[in-house]
Enzyme design. Structure first.
Site, mmCIF file in Angstrom:
data_model
loop_
_atom_site.group_PDB
_atom_site.id
_atom_site.type_symbol
_atom_site.label_atom_id
_atom_site.label_comp_id
_atom_site.label_asym_id
_atom_site.label_seq_id
_atom_site.Cartn_x
_atom_site.Cartn_y
_atom_site.Cartn_z
ATOM 1 N N SER A 1 -5.394 -2.497 10.506
ATOM 2 C CA SER A 1 -5.165 -1.056 10.591
ATOM 3 C C SER A 1 -4.486 -0.741 11.917
ATOM 4 O O SER A 1 -5.053 -0.984 12.980
ATOM 5 C CB SER A 1 -6.496 -0.302 10.478
ATOM 6 O OG SER A 1 -6.301 1.090 10.534
ATOM 7 N N HIS B 1 -17.390 5.299 13.408
ATOM 8 C CA HIS B 1 -16.205 5.632 12.627
ATOM 9 C C HIS B 1 -16.110 7.124 12.349
ATOM 10 O O HIS B 1 -15.009 7.678 12.296
ATOM 11 C CB HIS B 1 -16.152 4.870 11.299
ATOM 12 C CG HIS B 1 -14.823 5.050 10.616
ATOM 13 N ND1 HIS B 1 -14.598 6.037 9.688
ATOM 14 C CD2 HIS B 1 -13.642 4.400 10.783
ATOM 15 C CE1 HIS B 1 -13.335 5.988 9.287
ATOM 16 N NE2 HIS B 1 -12.732 5.007 9.935
ATOM 17 N N HIS C 1 -2.184 0.790 7.293
ATOM 18 C CA HIS C 1 -3.210 -0.243 7.138
ATOM 19 C C HIS C 1 -2.956 -1.061 5.890
ATOM 20 O O HIS C 1 -2.198 -0.665 5.003
ATOM 21 C CB HIS C 1 -4.628 0.348 7.171
ATOM 22 C CG HIS C 1 -5.137 0.868 5.865
ATOM 23 N ND1 HIS C 1 -5.871 2.011 5.754
ATOM 24 C CD2 HIS C 1 -5.048 0.388 4.595
ATOM 25 C CE1 HIS C 1 -6.217 2.220 4.507
ATOM 26 N NE2 HIS C 1 -5.729 1.251 3.772
#
Length: 348
Positions: free
Chosen positions: A212, A292, A316
């Site tokens: 990513s 996250h 990603h």
């Protein structure tokens, strides 16, 4: 808009989508499109590992040998180089390469690259390793916020029109063709087999790989400040958590890498690359873990502020590979390198 899954890979869905059929994404993104005759690709991470700022001669020789080999007949369709300092303080320099055919990759490797690490191995001046997956095209997905192509997309035919399956939790799964009929549950655990300084990891079905990336090279002024001061530090904190404590959430290893230019200098591109026990473990961290959620919140503030004027480019690729599609080899590496974190060990 169109589906992220190309027509020739669609089938009757037996596994539910994560979004409603009438969901409209809040912003546009595209995916890599491959010619239908491409059925399998290769994603190869070749690494050298050493301690300190000065690269040993043997490690430099290994990197040079790879660069030469990539340009030989059958060489990589695309490759780049990146650097990462791991949790043990070792520098790891990666050559990341992609092919559209495992057969051509194998022929290239046997002819041009089988001895790429021999100089580093000869004097044990550095660790060397390779982490390679060869997924069928139904077992990986991509996503791009702009016309930037990176990673496996650089061996694709083109980018798609804007796609429907993004902008919600679970979008990566829904973009992966095999998810139409397979829940992608992991089976077994990685096993480390050792012979002297050489270690091989025998991994399990449905291991998950994510790369990513972020490219802030085109940003300037307030946007650049916003990214570097308010978004990137939060992203780095999440990457550091996965590097240091990822096993607690199903992440075997995480590397937050900086892409290098042709002269070996640092660029304004980075990517996180991590191996996960399963796609479900990755999804659970993304959807529920504070690290996250903080990344997501910072990114949303950034995108809300900049809107269509944002010059930050994001991408990603996520892969879920069968055991037969994976290969992990390590020589003279420290015990927490890559999938060596696996707990089951045996002798050859």
């Amino acid at each position: 808009m169109e589906s992220a899954i190309p027509g020739h890979l669609r089938c009757p869905r037996t596994q539910p989508r994560r979004a409603a059929d009438d969901f409209i994404p809040p912003f546009e993104s595209s995916v890599a499109r491959f010619d239908p005759n491409v059925t399998q690709v290769v994603m190869a991470y070749f690494g050298v590992q050493f301690r300190g700022d000065s690269i040993p001669m043997g490690a430099q020789s290994a990197l040079s040998a790879l660069a030469v080999a990539f340009d030989k007949e059958g060489g990589a369709g695309s490759w780049d180089r990146a650097v990462h300092v791991d949790e043990a303080g070792f520098t790891n320099v990666f050559s990341v390469a992609y092919w559209k055919s495992p057969t051509k990759f194998q022929a290239w490797f046997e002819r041009w690259a089988a001895g790429w690490a021999q100089d580093a191995v000869a004097g044990n001046s550095a660790g060397t390793f390779s982490e390679i997956v060869k997924p069928s095209v139904d077992r990986f997905e991509t996503l791009f916020s702009s016309d930037l192509t990176e990673g496996v997309a650089r061996v694709s035919t083109r980018l798609s029109n804007p796609v429907l399956e993004h902008g919600y939790w679970g979008g990566a799964r829904d973009r992966m063709p095999i998810s139409q009929s397979d829940i992608l549950s992991p089976s077994g655990v990685p096993r480390v087999v050792t012979r002297g300084l050489h270690q091989r990891v025998i991994a399990h079905d449905n291991l998950c790989l994510i790369r990513s990336g972020q490219d802030w090279g085109a940003t300037e002024g307030p946007e650049r400040r916003l990214y570097l001061e308010e978004v990137e530090p939060v992203l780095r904190a999440g990457m550091d958590f996965l590097r240091d404590s990822g096993l607690s959430v199903g992440c075997f290893v995480n590397r937050y890498m900086t892409v290098l230019d042709n002269a070996g200098g640092l660029t304004e591109k980075r990517f996180g690359m991590s191996w996960w026990r399963s796609l479900t473990a990755l999804e659970r961290w993304a959807e529920c873990h504070p690290t996250h959620l903080a990344i997501f919140a910072a990114a949303m503030r950034y995108l809300t502020t900049m809107g269509a004027a944002a010059k930050l480019r994001l991408y990603h690729e996520v892969t879920v590979a069968t055991a037969e599609q994976q290969s992990f080899e390590y020589y003279n590496c420290h015990p927490k390198t890559g999938l060596l974190r696996a707990t089951t060990t045996s002798e050859w």
